[in-house]
Design a protein around this motif. Sequence first.
Motif, mmCIF file in Angstrom:
data_model
loop_
_atom_site.group_PDB
_atom_site.id
_atom_site.type_symbol
_atom_site.label_atom_id
_atom_site.label_comp_id
_atom_site.label_asym_id
_atom_site.label_seq_id
_atom_site.Cartn_x
_atom_site.Cartn_y
_atom_site.Cartn_z
ATOM 1 N N SER A 38 -7.160 -10.708 -7.076
ATOM 2 C CA SER A 38 -7.657 -11.786 -7.313
ATOM 3 C C SER A 38 -6.390 -12.602 -7.535
ATOM 4 N N GLU A 39 -6.191 -13.922 -7.569
ATOM 5 C CA GLU A 39 -5.405 -15.195 -7.987
ATOM 6 C C GLU A 39 -4.623 -14.543 -9.333
ATOM 7 N N ASP A 40 -6.488 -13.920 -10.543
ATOM 8 C CA ASP A 40 -5.506 -13.797 -11.890
ATOM 9 C C ASP A 40 -5.329 -11.773 -12.294
ATOM 10 N N ASP A 41 -5.328 -11.285 -10.404
ATOM 11 C CA ASP A 41 -5.321 -10.391 -10.877
ATOM 12 C C ASP A 41 -4.204 -9.209 -10.060
ATOM 13 N N LEU A 42 -2.801 -10.158 -9.931
ATOM 14 C CA LEU A 42 -1.996 -9.471 -9.051
ATOM 15 C C LEU A 42 -0.843 -8.390 -9.468
ATOM 16 N N TRP A 43 -0.141 -8.137 -9.130
ATOM 17 C CA TRP A 43 1.274 -7.047 -9.444
ATOM 18 C C TRP A 43 2.408 -7.291 -10.676
ATOM 19 N N CYS A 44 1.781 -8.520 -11.231
ATOM 20 C CA CYS A 44 1.860 -9.194 -12.875
ATOM 21 C C CYS A 44 3.455 -9.244 -13.706
ATOM 22 N N GLU A 45 4.644 -8.318 -12.266
ATOM 23 C CA GLU A 45 5.740 -8.448 -13.313
ATOM 24 C C GLU A 45 6.613 -8.459 -11.525
ATOM 25 N N GLU A 46 7.615 -9.697 -11.525
ATOM 26 C CA GLU A 46 8.518 -9.485 -10.557
ATOM 27 C C GLU A 46 9.597 -7.893 -10.519
ATOM 28 N N HIS A 47 9.861 -8.313 -9.528
ATOM 29 C CA HIS A 47 10.584 -7.281 -9.073
ATOM 30 C C HIS A 47 11.980 -7.525 -8.037
ATOM 31 N N ARG A 48 13.244 -7.071 -8.471
ATOM 32 C CA ARG A 48 14.251 -7.830 -7.233
ATOM 33 C C ARG A 48 15.395 -6.897 -7.198
ATOM 34 N N GLU A 49 15.568 -7.311 -6.238
ATOM 35 C CA GLU A 49 16.821 -5.961 -5.813
ATOM 36 C C GLU A 49 17.658 -6.913 -4.817
ATOM 37 N N GLY A 50 18.872 -7.158 -5.106
ATOM 38 C CA GLY A 50 20.132 -7.884 -4.227
ATOM 39 C C GLY A 50 19.439 -9.260 -4.066
ATOM 40 N N GLY A 51 19.869 -10.256 -2.696
ATOM 41 C CA GLY A 51 20.325 -11.176 -2.871
ATOM 42 C C GLY A 51 18.858 -10.961 -2.395
ATOM 43 N N PHE A 52 18.721 -12.552 -1.226
ATOM 44 C CA PHE A 52 18.052 -13.042 0.057
ATOM 45 C C PHE A 52 18.012 -12.126 1.457
ATOM 46 N N PRO A 53 17.111 -10.464 1.692
ATOM 47 C CA PRO A 53 17.332 -9.756 2.412
ATOM 48 C C PRO A 53 17.105 -10.510 4.262
ATOM 49 N N PHE A 54 17.002 -11.700 4.384
ATOM 50 C CA PHE A 54 16.503 -12.316 5.423
ATOM 51 C C PHE A 54 17.863 -12.899 5.761
ATOM 52 N N ASN A 55 17.030 -13.597 7.062
ATOM 53 C CA ASN A 55 18.123 -15.299 8.121
ATOM 54 C C ASN A 55 17.241 -15.545 8.299
ATOM 55 N N GLN A 56 17.415 -16.847 7.755
ATOM 56 C CA GLN A 56 16.981 -18.131 7.932
ATOM 57 C C GLN A 56 16.780 -18.597 9.709
ATOM 58 N N GLY A 57 15.719 -18.759 10.631
ATOM 59 C CA GLY A 57 15.482 -19.011 11.245
ATOM 60 C C GLY A 57 15.361 -17.894 12.290
ATOM 61 N N GLU A 58 15.442 -16.347 12.181
ATOM 62 C CA GLU A 58 15.344 -15.231 12.141
ATOM 63 C C GLU A 58 14.059 -14.392 12.049
ATOM 64 N N GLU A 59 13.420 -13.847 13.031
ATOM 65 C CA GLU A 59 12.101 -13.661 12.848
ATOM 66 C C GLU A 59 12.458 -12.014 11.701
ATOM 67 N N PHE A 60 11.217 -11.374 11.023
ATOM 68 C CA PHE A 60 12.247 -10.770 10.325
ATOM 69 C C PHE A 60 10.012 -9.966 10.554
ATOM 70 N N LYS A 61 10.383 -8.014 9.617
ATOM 71 C CA LYS A 61 9.218 -7.644 9.773
ATOM 72 C C LYS A 61 9.872 -6.835 8.731
ATOM 73 N N ILE A 62 8.505 -6.368 7.509
ATOM 74 C CA ILE A 62 8.683 -5.597 6.305
ATOM 75 C C ILE A 62 7.683 -4.456 6.535
ATOM 76 N N ASN A 63 7.804 -3.867 5.707
ATOM 77 C CA ASN A 63 6.498 -2.595 6.147
ATOM 78 C C ASN A 63 6.620 -2.008 4.489
ATOM 79 N N ILE A 64 5.369 -2.286 4.314
ATOM 80 C CA ILE A 64 4.969 -2.124 2.636
ATOM 81 C C ILE A 64 3.705 -1.060 2.743
ATOM 82 N N THR A 65 3.857 -0.007 2.424
ATOM 83 C CA THR A 65 3.189 1.907 2.184
ATOM 84 C C THR A 65 2.837 1.589 1.281
ATOM 85 N N PHE A 66 1.586 1.867 0.589
ATOM 86 C CA PHE A 66 0.420 1.947 -0.193
ATOM 87 C C PHE A 66 0.805 3.310 -0.598
ATOM 88 N N THR A 67 1.223 3.496 -1.475
ATOM 89 C CA THR A 67 0.234 5.087 -2.380
ATOM 90 C C THR A 67 0.362 5.064 -4.199
#
Length: 91
Positions: A36-65
């Motif tokens: 729910s909106e009140d039950d999210l990942w809780c804590e932000e996790h950052r690594e590096g800078g912005f990994p995408f190029n503005q105006g260019e399509e990107f794809k990311i995959n999130i695998t759940f273990t």
Amino acid sequence: MPTIIWNMSFKLGQTLTITGIPNSEATHFVINVGNSEDDLWCEEHREGGFPFNQGEEFKINITFTKEQFLVALPDGLVIHFPNRQRDENYK
């Protein structure tokens, strides 16, 4: 403008693929997973800078273990984000 998806089951062992195109002013990107909106990942996790190029399509995959979410970015970097709530299914 954010895209919000409600009531989409994300289960242990599945991979979620997200594609998009950052607008020319984008400086950050956020994905929140929870039951729910009140039950999210809780804590932000950052690594590096912005990994995408503005105006260019990107794809990311999130695998759940049981232990973590493996977030594969377009540049080959894989971020290991802990499954802190240890749930096996998120909405």
